[in-house]
Design a protein around this motif. Structure first.
Motif, PDB file in Angstrom:
ATOM      1  N   PRO A   1       0.720  -1.080   0.127  1.00  0.00           N
ATOM      2  CA  PRO A   1      -0.167  -0.051   0.117  1.00  0.00           C
ATOM      3  C   PRO A   1       0.824   1.349  -0.017  1.00  0.00           C
ATOM      4  O   PRO A   1       1.951   1.439   0.207  1.00  0.00           O
ATOM      5  CB  PRO A   1      -0.871  -0.113   1.276  1.00  0.00           C
ATOM      6  N   ALA A   2       0.349   2.397  -0.358  1.00  0.00           N
ATOM      7  CA  ALA A   2       0.931   3.422  -0.169  1.00  0.00           C
ATOM      8  C   ALA A   2       1.519   3.829   1.109  1.00  0.00           C
ATOM      9  O   ALA A   2       0.723   3.686   2.236  1.00  0.00           O
ATOM     10  CB  ALA A   2      -0.022   4.892  -0.642  1.00  0.00           C
ATOM     11  N   ALA A   3       2.680   4.276   1.103  1.00  0.00           N
ATOM     12  CA  ALA A   3       3.220   4.503   2.341  1.00  0.00           C
ATOM     13  C   ALA A   3       2.855   5.451   3.294  1.00  0.00           C
ATOM     14  O   ALA A   3       2.229   6.414   3.002  1.00  0.00           O
ATOM     15  CB  ALA A   3       5.118   4.784   2.491  1.00  0.00           C
ATOM     16  N   ASP A   4       2.654   5.255   4.614  1.00  0.00           N
ATOM     17  CA  ASP A   4       1.978   6.272   5.581  1.00  0.00           C
ATOM     18  C   ASP A   4       2.960   7.381   5.875  1.00  0.00           C
ATOM     19  O   ASP A   4       3.827   6.983   6.205  1.00  0.00           O
ATOM     20  CB  ASP A   4       1.481   5.319   6.982  1.00  0.00           C
ATOM     21  N   SER A   5       2.417   8.354   5.671  1.00  0.00           N
ATOM     22  CA  SER A   5       3.292   9.636   5.771  1.00  0.00           C
ATOM     23  C   SER A   5       3.372   9.984   7.418  1.00  0.00           C
ATOM     24  O   SER A   5       2.803   9.430   8.044  1.00  0.00           O
ATOM     25  CB  SER A   5       2.349  10.888   5.307  1.00  0.00           C
ATOM     26  N   PRO A   6       4.477  10.674   7.643  1.00  0.00           N
ATOM     27  CA  PRO A   6       4.856  10.956   9.108  1.00  0.00           C
ATOM     28  C   PRO A   6       3.691  11.598   9.501  1.00  0.00           C
ATOM     29  O   PRO A   6       3.457  11.560  10.843  1.00  0.00           O
ATOM     30  CB  PRO A   6       6.031  11.683   9.004  1.00  0.00           C
ATOM     31  N   ALA A   7       2.964  12.420   8.923  1.00  0.00           N
ATOM     32  CA  ALA A   7       1.556  13.177   9.248  1.00  0.00           C
ATOM     33  C   ALA A   7       0.767  12.453   9.793  1.00  0.00           C
ATOM     34  O   ALA A   7      -0.040  12.448  10.905  1.00  0.00           O
ATOM     35  CB  ALA A   7       1.294  14.415   8.256  1.00  0.00           C
ATOM     36  N   ASP A   8       0.387  11.214   8.997  1.00  0.00           N
ATOM     37  CA  ASP A   8      -0.701  10.144   9.253  1.00  0.00           C
ATOM     38  C   ASP A   8      -0.361   9.417  10.668  1.00  0.00           C
ATOM     39  O   ASP A   8      -1.025   9.281  11.377  1.00  0.00           O
ATOM     40  CB  ASP A   8      -0.901   9.104   8.186  1.00  0.00           C
TER      41      ASP A   8
END
Length: 279
Positions: free
Chosen positions: A90-97
């Motif tokens: 899956p799309a990598a989780d962003s640091p903000a998420d």
């Protein structure tokens, strides 16, 4: 005698002219650097052609620029490679998420689970599946259409076939609607409805519980085996086999519990924290 002298004079004059011509030609060749030519006009043996790119009518060759490496060029084991366990990518989780999920988890109440006495899926959360977004399609077909590829429909809503790459395992499943085949692909509640019931949903209105049961953020199309294995488990008792998807999975659980004012049990909170700490 006189005629012999004239012939000698002519030969001497011709020889002199030839010598002068050779000398001039040699000087010209030396000045221009051009190689001597053969009778057909091509350079002499061993001499390289000196025709310029402009004269040939083609552009001069330009060195190929060095290409920056991409994930596809990365060696095995690098972040650009698929998960080693064959999981979905899956799309990598962003640091903000991740930061948002950690902050929301820290704000969730932590306490023991309420008794599940009287829990009834249909009575408490509504019939499966409703059309809560009023788009004319029930929630199951909405999620199938969202999560499957190569989707085939019968009419505007009913998904009859497609291909699923289960986010929980990374395995690919051919979905074909039918009495014995539909169960291969199931819709999982990320926060299981019984878990929601014992962690605060009893205090929600009927409309809020129906919204929770049909919330797209709380639903994934998955392989039937994983859904049956999970049952009503929380993060302390069950996590997806695809480790690459666990961050996304827990982030969704935290989002749903925050949105519907639920709480987390102590062991559940600790398990969620461990997952998010590795994201």
């Amino acid at each position: 005698m006189t005629s012999r002298r004239r012939r000698t004079t002519r030969l001497t004059l011709s020889s002199s002219l030839i010598l002068i011509g050779i000398a001039v030609l040699g000087y010209a060749l030396h000045a221009t650097g051009a190689p001597p030519s053969q009778a057909d006009g091509t350079p002499a043996t061993g001499a390289a052609p000196t025709v310029s790119a402009t004269a040939r009518g083609t552009a001069a060759p330009v060195p190929e620029p060095t290409r920056a490496s991409s994930p596809a060029d990365s060696p095995a084991g690098s972040p650009g490679d698929p998960a080693p366990d064959g999981a979905a990518d899956p799309a990598a989780d962003s640091p903000a998420d991740v930061a948002t999920a950690r902050a929301q988890l820290a704000a969730l109440p932590v306490k023991g689970k309420a008794p599940a006495t009287g829990y009834d899926r249909t009575a408490d959360f509504g019939t499966a599946w409703l059309d809560v977004d009023h788009n004319g399609c029930d929630t199951r077909n909405d999620v199938l259409a969202r999560d499957l590829t190569d989707v085939v429909r019968s009419g505007p809503c009913r998904v009859t076939s497609g291909e699923l790459r289960s986010p929980y395992t990374g395995t690919t499943i051919d979905f074909v609607r039918g009495n014995t085949t539909s169960t291969l692909v199931q819709i999982d509640h990320v926060v299981a409805l019984e878990n929601a019931w014992v962690t605060g949903a009893q205090q929600l209105s009927q409309g809020e519980r129906q919204a929770l049961a049909n919330d797209p953020d709380n639903l994934f199309a998955v392989d039937g085996h994983s859904n049956a294995q999970k049952r009503s488990g929380d993060a302390a008792t069950w996590l997806p086999a695809a480790t690459a998807f666990r961050c996304t999975y827990v982030e969704h659980q935290v989002t749903v519990k925050t949105r519907y004012r639920l709480w987390v049990a102590p062991a559940e909170q600790q398990a969620m924290t461990r997952v998010l700490d590795r994201c």
